[in-house]
Design a protein around this motif. Sequence first.
Motif, PDB file in Angstrom:
ATOM      1  N   ALA A 299      -9.959 -30.862 -40.048  1.00 25.54           N
ATOM      2  CA  ALA A 299     -10.137 -32.108 -40.788  1.00 25.54           C
ATOM      3  C   ALA A 299      -8.967 -33.059 -40.553  1.00 25.54           C
ATOM      4  CB  ALA A 299     -10.291 -31.813 -42.271  1.00 25.54           C
ATOM      5  N   ILE A 300      -7.767 -32.526 -40.503  1.00 20.88           N
ATOM      6  CA  ILE A 300      -6.594 -33.372 -40.260  1.00 20.88           C
ATOM      7  C   ILE A 300      -6.641 -33.957 -38.851  1.00 20.88           C
ATOM      8  CG2 ILE A 300      -4.081 -33.321 -39.971  1.00 20.88           C
ATOM      9  CD1 ILE A 300      -4.011 -31.365 -42.347  1.00 20.88           C
ATOM     10  N   MET A 301      -6.977 -33.126 -37.865  1.00 24.56           N
ATOM     11  CA  MET A 301      -7.075 -33.645 -36.491  1.00 24.56           C
ATOM     12  C   MET A 301      -8.165 -34.712 -36.392  1.00 24.56           C
ATOM     13  SD  MET A 301      -6.431 -30.402 -33.952  1.00 24.56           S
ATOM     14  CE  MET A 301      -7.777 -29.430 -34.591  1.00 24.56           C
ATOM     15  N   LEU A 302      -9.297 -34.467 -37.028  1.00 26.57           N
ATOM     16  CA  LEU A 302     -10.383 -35.439 -37.011  1.00 26.57           C
ATOM     17  C   LEU A 302      -9.965 -36.733 -37.697  1.00 26.57           C
ATOM     18  CD1 LEU A 302     -13.350 -35.854 -36.233  1.00 26.57           C
ATOM     19  CD2 LEU A 302     -13.964 -34.984 -38.478  1.00 26.57           C
ATOM     20  N   LEU A 303      -9.277 -36.623 -38.820  1.00 19.48           N
ATOM     21  CA  LEU A 303      -8.803 -37.807 -39.541  1.00 19.48           C
ATOM     22  C   LEU A 303      -7.820 -38.609 -38.703  1.00 19.48           C
ATOM     23  CD1 LEU A 303      -8.770 -39.386 -42.227  1.00 19.48           C
ATOM     24  CD2 LEU A 303      -6.835 -37.971 -42.890  1.00 19.48           C
ATOM     25  N   LEU A 304      -6.928 -37.924 -37.989  1.00 17.82           N
ATOM     26  CA  LEU A 304      -5.939 -38.621 -37.173  1.00 17.82           C
ATOM     27  C   LEU A 304      -6.569 -39.363 -35.997  1.00 17.82           C
ATOM     28  CD1 LEU A 304      -3.041 -36.012 -37.114  1.00 17.82           C
ATOM     29  CD2 LEU A 304      -3.142 -38.168 -38.380  1.00 17.82           C
ATOM     30  N   VAL A 305      -7.722 -38.930 -35.557  1.00 17.97           N
ATOM     31  CA  VAL A 305      -8.408 -39.608 -34.454  1.00 17.97           C
ATOM     32  C   VAL A 305      -9.386 -40.656 -34.970  1.00 17.97           C
ATOM     33  CG1 VAL A 305     -10.036 -39.270 -32.550  1.00 17.97           C
ATOM     34  CG2 VAL A 305      -8.144 -37.668 -32.876  1.00 17.97           C
TER      35      VAL A 305
ATOM     36  N   SER B 212     -12.115 -37.849 -49.741  1.00 19.16           N
ATOM     37  CA  SER B 212     -12.150 -36.880 -48.643  1.00 19.16           C
ATOM     38  C   SER B 212     -11.550 -35.542 -49.044  1.00 19.16           C
ATOM     39  CB  SER B 212     -11.453 -37.433 -47.402  1.00 19.16           C
ATOM     40  OG  SER B 212     -10.100 -37.697 -47.665  1.00 19.16           O
ATOM     41  N   SER B 213     -10.477 -35.555 -49.822  1.00 15.16           N
ATOM     42  CA  SER B 213      -9.886 -34.275 -50.238  1.00 15.16           C
ATOM     43  C   SER B 213     -10.814 -33.527 -51.181  1.00 15.16           C
ATOM     44  CB  SER B 213      -8.519 -34.492 -50.880  1.00 15.16           C
ATOM     45  OG  SER B 213      -8.627 -35.296 -52.035  1.00 15.16           O
ATOM     46  N   SER B 214     -11.467 -34.221 -52.101  1.00 22.43           N
ATOM     47  CA  SER B 214     -12.393 -33.525 -53.001  1.00 22.43           C
ATOM     48  C   SER B 214     -13.623 -33.025 -52.248  1.00 22.43           C
ATOM     49  CB  SER B 214     -12.799 -34.423 -54.168  1.00 22.43           C
ATOM     50  OG  SER B 214     -13.466 -35.563 -53.703  1.00 22.43           O
ATOM     51  N   MET B 215     -14.059 -33.763 -51.231  1.00 22.57           N
ATOM     52  CA  MET B 215     -15.192 -33.295 -50.420  1.00 22.57           C
ATOM     53  C   MET B 215     -14.813 -32.056 -49.615  1.00 22.57           C
ATOM     54  SD  MET B 215     -16.921 -36.842 -49.112  1.00 22.57           S
ATOM     55  CE  MET B 215     -17.846 -36.021 -47.859  1.00 22.57           C
ATOM     56  N   LEU B 216     -13.622 -32.038 -49.036  1.00 20.49           N
ATOM     57  CA  LEU B 216     -13.185 -30.872 -48.270  1.00 20.49           C
ATOM     58  C   LEU B 216     -13.081 -29.630 -49.150  1.00 20.49           C
ATOM     59  CD1 LEU B 216     -10.432 -32.369 -45.973  1.00 20.49           C
ATOM     60  CD2 LEU B 216     -12.570 -31.340 -45.254  1.00 20.49           C
ATOM     61  N   ILE B 217     -12.488 -29.798 -50.319  1.00 22.08           N
ATOM     62  CA  ILE B 217     -12.318 -28.656 -51.220  1.00 22.08           C
ATOM     63  C   ILE B 217     -13.665 -28.214 -51.778  1.00 22.08           C
ATOM     64  CG2 ILE B 217     -11.308 -27.954 -53.424  1.00 22.08           C
ATOM     65  CD1 ILE B 217      -8.885 -29.708 -52.664  1.00 22.08           C
TER      66      ILE B 217
END
Length: 80
Positions: A55-61, A18-23
Amino acid sequence: MKKIPRKYQYPLTVSMVSSSMLIGTSGVMAYKTLSDEASFISAWINSIGQVIPFAIMLLLVVAPTIKLLVTKILLEPEAK
């Protein structure tokens, strides 16, 4: 080098992918919208800064919801 326990395989895989996809996605979008005289690095960093909070908010949900769905509904209980 000390190895990480196997139980962390999926969280590590998800965090790395997920981090490599976001970047990477932020880089592609910054490159596509970049003007000729603008700096790619500053546009990329700006794009990452705009994407990461959502992305962080989406991940937390989504992550707890999917984990609950998979563990309670889709998987059979562990045999004791």
